[in-house]
Design a protein around this motif. Structure first.
Motif, PDB file in Angstrom:
ATOM      1  N   ARG A 117      20.826  -4.017  75.184  1.00 27.23           N
ATOM      2  CA  ARG A 117      21.828  -3.220  75.895  1.00 27.23           C
ATOM      3  C   ARG A 117      22.909  -4.039  76.594  1.00 27.23           C
ATOM      4  O   ARG A 117      23.651  -3.490  77.402  1.00 27.23           O
ATOM      5  N   ALA A 118      23.021  -5.313  76.307  1.00 27.13           N
ATOM      6  CA  ALA A 118      24.204  -6.058  76.740  1.00 27.13           C
ATOM      7  C   ALA A 118      25.418  -5.469  76.035  1.00 27.13           C
ATOM      8  O   ALA A 118      25.339  -5.097  74.861  1.00 27.13           O
ATOM      9  N   THR A 119      26.539  -5.360  76.741  1.00 28.17           N
ATOM     10  CA  THR A 119      27.721  -4.713  76.176  1.00 28.17           C
ATOM     11  C   THR A 119      28.953  -5.595  76.280  1.00 28.17           C
ATOM     12  O   THR A 119      28.999  -6.544  77.073  1.00 28.17           O
ATOM     13  N   SER A 120      29.950  -5.240  75.476  1.00 26.11           N
ATOM     14  CA  SER A 120      31.219  -5.936  75.508  1.00 26.11           C
ATOM     15  C   SER A 120      32.299  -4.940  75.114  1.00 26.11           C
ATOM     16  O   SER A 120      32.058  -4.073  74.262  1.00 26.11           O
ATOM     17  N   TYR A 121      33.479  -5.049  75.739  1.00 28.53           N
ATOM     18  CA  TYR A 121      34.564  -4.101  75.512  1.00 28.53           C
ATOM     19  C   TYR A 121      35.881  -4.812  75.268  1.00 28.53           C
ATOM     20  O   TYR A 121      36.132  -5.895  75.803  1.00 28.53           O
TER      21      TYR A 121
END
Length: 126
Positions: free
Chosen positions: A55-59
């Motif tokens: 669930r690490a995220t990047s945008y």
């Protein structure tokens, strides 16, 4: 045969919200990384957001603070909650998934992803 199926697109007024879903069907891969890309007419496909299995995220900077990506590992499904939509968000949105062997540093690149959905249209207009 793995398939990614997007849903939830449509027409919305500026400032409105939409929630996209991407469900995996067929042989379910042990994906590490799943992502959303988008492509507007006459423009290249661009990264929007990604989420790792932990669930690490990047945008992308253009959507940071307005879009939220999430995933349900049990269902191999990801979601993209899009708030405060702008006309420049108008595009076809594509779900993508890796083959379980990607590395985090390559998350912004389309070639990192092995499986792709057919795309779904999002139109932001008054």
């Amino acid at each position: 045969q793995v398939e990614l199926v997007e849903s939830g697109g449509g027409l919305v007024q500026p400032g409105g919200s939409l929630r996209l879903s991407c469900a995996t069907s067929g042989a379910t891969p042990t994906t590490r990384l799943m992502a959303w890309f988008r492509q507007a007419p006459g423009r290249e496909r661009e990264f929007v957001a990604c989420i790792r299995r932990d669930r690490a995220t990047s945008y992308a900077d253009s959507v940071k603070g307005r879009f939220t990506i999430s995933r349900d590992n049990a269902k191999n499904t990801i979601y993209l909650q899009m708030d405060t939509l702008k006309p420049e968000d108008t595009a076809s949105y594509y779900c993508a998934a890796d083959n379980g062997r990607s590395i985090w540093s390559s998350r912004y690149t389309a070639s990192t992803y092995y499986y792709w959905g057919q795309g779904i249209q999002v139109t932001v207009s008054s």
